[in-house]
Each structure stands twice: as C-alpha cells, then as structure tokens.
Design a protein around this motif. Sequence first.
Motif, mmCIF file in Angstrom:
data_model
loop_
_atom_site.group_PDB
_atom_site.id
_atom_site.type_symbol
_atom_site.label_atom_id
_atom_site.label_comp_id
_atom_site.label_asym_id
_atom_site.label_seq_id
_atom_site.Cartn_x
_atom_site.Cartn_y
_atom_site.Cartn_z
ATOM 1 N N ILE A 44 100.910 116.516 59.477
ATOM 2 C CA ILE A 44 101.552 117.829 59.381
ATOM 3 C C ILE A 44 101.533 118.255 57.919
ATOM 4 N N LYS A 45 101.086 119.476 57.657
ATOM 5 C CA LYS A 45 100.992 119.978 56.282
ATOM 6 C C LYS A 45 101.884 121.210 56.139
ATOM 7 N N ILE A 46 102.804 121.161 55.171
ATOM 8 C CA ILE A 46 103.781 122.231 54.965
ATOM 9 C C ILE A 46 103.633 122.788 53.552
ATOM 10 N N TYR A 47 103.727 124.092 53.429
ATOM 11 C CA TYR A 47 103.723 124.739 52.116
ATOM 12 C C TYR A 47 105.001 125.557 51.997
ATOM 13 N N VAL A 48 105.755 125.298 50.924
ATOM 14 C CA VAL A 48 106.987 126.041 50.665
ATOM 15 C C VAL A 48 106.696 127.051 49.562
ATOM 16 N N GLU A 49 106.920 128.327 49.830
ATOM 17 C CA GLU A 49 106.644 129.340 48.826
ATOM 18 C C GLU A 49 107.915 130.066 48.419
ATOM 19 N N ALA A 50 107.861 130.646 47.226
ATOM 20 C CA ALA A 50 108.981 131.424 46.700
ATOM 21 C C ALA A 50 108.449 132.407 45.677
ATOM 22 N N ASP A 51 109.188 133.463 45.456
ATOM 23 C CA ASP A 51 108.831 134.459 44.448
ATOM 24 C C ASP A 51 108.704 133.790 43.076
ATOM 25 N N ALA A 52 107.759 134.266 42.272
ATOM 26 C CA ALA A 52 107.506 133.657 40.961
ATOM 27 C C ALA A 52 108.743 133.681 40.062
ATOM 28 N N ASP A 53 109.506 134.759 40.110
ATOM 29 C CA ASP A 53 110.718 134.834 39.295
ATOM 30 C C ASP A 53 111.724 133.763 39.705
ATOM 31 N N GLU A 54 111.868 133.551 41.006
ATOM 32 C CA GLU A 54 112.780 132.518 41.489
ATOM 33 C C GLU A 54 112.314 131.143 41.036
ATOM 34 N N ARG A 55 111.013 130.909 41.088
ATOM 35 C CA ARG A 55 110.491 129.594 40.719
ATOM 36 C C ARG A 55 110.741 129.275 39.249
ATOM 37 N N ILE A 56 110.514 130.229 38.352
ATOM 38 C CA ILE A 56 110.710 129.938 36.934
ATOM 39 C C ILE A 56 112.195 129.760 36.617
ATOM 40 N N ILE A 57 113.056 130.550 37.261
ATOM 41 C CA ILE A 57 114.501 130.393 37.027
ATOM 42 C C ILE A 57 114.961 129.011 37.481
ATOM 43 N N ILE B 247 113.726 126.365 35.008
ATOM 44 C CA ILE B 247 114.497 126.326 33.768
ATOM 45 C C ILE B 247 115.812 125.585 33.980
ATOM 46 N N ILE B 248 116.522 125.941 35.045
ATOM 47 C CA ILE B 248 117.806 125.291 35.324
ATOM 48 C C ILE B 248 117.620 123.794 35.530
ATOM 49 N N ARG B 249 116.618 123.415 36.298
ATOM 50 C CA ARG B 249 116.370 121.995 36.569
ATOM 51 C C ARG B 249 115.977 121.234 35.315
ATOM 52 N N ASP B 250 115.029 121.779 34.555
ATOM 53 C CA ASP B 250 114.527 121.053 33.389
ATOM 54 C C ASP B 250 115.566 120.912 32.289
ATOM 55 N N VAL B 251 116.432 121.901 32.142
ATOM 56 C CA VAL B 251 117.496 121.810 31.140
ATOM 57 C C VAL B 251 118.560 120.809 31.572
ATOM 58 N N SER B 252 118.985 120.900 32.826
ATOM 59 C CA SER B 252 120.096 120.068 33.282
ATOM 60 C C SER B 252 119.695 118.647 33.638
ATOM 61 N N GLU B 253 118.470 118.446 34.139
ATOM 62 C CA GLU B 253 118.071 117.129 34.623
ATOM 63 C C GLU B 253 117.084 116.412 33.723
ATOM 64 N N ARG B 254 116.328 117.150 32.919
ATOM 65 C CA ARG B 254 115.244 116.520 32.172
ATOM 66 C C ARG B 254 115.375 116.677 30.659
ATOM 67 N N GLY B 255 116.501 117.234 30.211
ATOM 68 C CA GLY B 255 116.760 117.317 28.779
ATOM 69 C C GLY B 255 115.812 118.205 28.010
ATOM 70 N N ARG B 256 115.262 119.239 28.649
ATOM 71 C CA ARG B 256 114.309 120.120 27.984
ATOM 72 C C ARG B 256 115.024 121.306 27.333
ATOM 73 N N SER C 23 109.501 127.579 28.549
ATOM 74 C CA SER C 23 108.818 128.871 28.615
ATOM 75 C C SER C 23 107.369 128.753 28.163
ATOM 76 N N GLU C 24 107.152 128.023 27.072
ATOM 77 C CA GLU C 24 105.785 127.842 26.562
ATOM 78 C C GLU C 24 104.927 127.098 27.568
ATOM 79 N N GLN C 25 105.489 126.009 28.134
ATOM 80 C CA GLN C 25 104.740 125.231 29.115
ATOM 81 C C GLN C 25 104.421 126.059 30.354
ATOM 82 N N TYR C 26 105.379 126.864 30.775
ATOM 83 C CA TYR C 26 105.176 127.688 31.967
ATOM 84 C C TYR C 26 104.029 128.676 31.757
ATOM 85 N N LEU C 27 104.011 129.324 30.607
ATOM 86 C CA LEU C 27 102.996 130.350 30.359
ATOM 87 C C LEU C 27 101.618 129.762 30.093
#
Length: 205
Positions: A125-138, A141-150, A156-160
């Motif tokens: 079974i193959k599943i793809y989860v999609e979301a708006d680009a704005d939602e994904r970057i937000i 950011i929240i995850r990487d700051v709170s969980e990964r110490g970024r 922002s630089e890495q994303y672009l």
Amino acid sequence: MNACTMIGIAGGSGSGKSTFTNRIKRAFGDQVTLIYHDNYYRSNDGVPLEIRQKENYDHPDAFETDLLIRHLKALRRGESVSCPVYDFSLHNRTENSIELRPSRIILVEGILVLENPELRSLFDIKIYVEADADERIIRRIIRDVSERGRHVEDISEQYLTTVKPMHYLYVEPTKAMADIVINSGRNDVAFDLMKTKIQSLLERD
C-alpha cells in the motif's frame, strides 16, 4: 509468521505524514513495526559540522536506501534488523541502533520512500500525504526549532536552497505513484479507512 503487509507513507517535509503514521502506530502498538527513512541518512563521519549543516538532505543520494531495502527484505523473511539512529542536531548518525522486529504490518515513512523503484516495489500500500506549501514550511520551522535546535535563519536558507527545489523535483512527482493521496495527517476519514484496512489484515489467518 504470517505474510506481512508493507505500507509506504510519503509526502513533503511538514506535510503531516509523521502525524498520520504515528496515529496508526498508537492505534495498533506492537502489532505494527514503524521505520523512518530519515534514520537511513548516510553517515557523515569525518565531515566538519559546518559542512554537514549545508548538505542537501532532500536528494535521494543523501539516504542509504539500499540498506533500508535489505532491512525490509529481512523483516519480510521474519528476521530482526538493527536500524541506525540519526541525530538531526548533529547532522549525523549516532553510534546507537534500534532493534526492529518483524510484524504483520510494517510502516515505512519518509519524504522519498516512493521515489526509489526497488523500494517502492516492496510496498503493498502506497500513501502520499500532501499539504499546502505555506503549511509545510510553518510546520517545519516549528518542528526544527523546538525539536532539533535549529535557528529560523538557517531553516529558511535550507528550505529555499534545497528543501523547496528538491520537493518539486523528487518528492511531489511520487504523488502519482501512490494508491492513496490524503490532504492532511489529521484527516480523520483517511485515518479511519486505513485503521479498518489494517485491522482486517491483522485478523486474517
């Protein structure tokens, strides 16, 4: 052991695929084995941290996918495997490993799990989860700051420079290869359907 069912769950960074995957894991506990493609990032031993920070981690070559494929084939044979552990704050693998045991249902989650043809062929079974680009970057950011110490500037630089272009080049095209496309990791209808499907698979003789 009865034949196992392998489910690949892909989607862009911050799309909600981990949310969806973890909901399934919580629903079934030890009846499901969960594997993160992220743990198979290649080892960067001997590479200075300032260089590791600027690597392209969204390209297929960043992953040791051949090792993941070997591990999945071993699990399908009923064998346990030692999964590597990746530390996102250090951009490198740790010396630790996680023992993964075979089960009737194996979930494999990651941005590029549907990109590699050999890996993709292992999934029932193959599943793809999609979301708006704005939602994904937000969310990223929240995850990487709170969980990964970024820091926001580095995210922002890495994303672009890598995340966004690699998403359109390698990740999004795999949506066409999915059996199921869902628009959110919190989509209750999709979750209930998958929960029912997995339950039926577990109840087979």
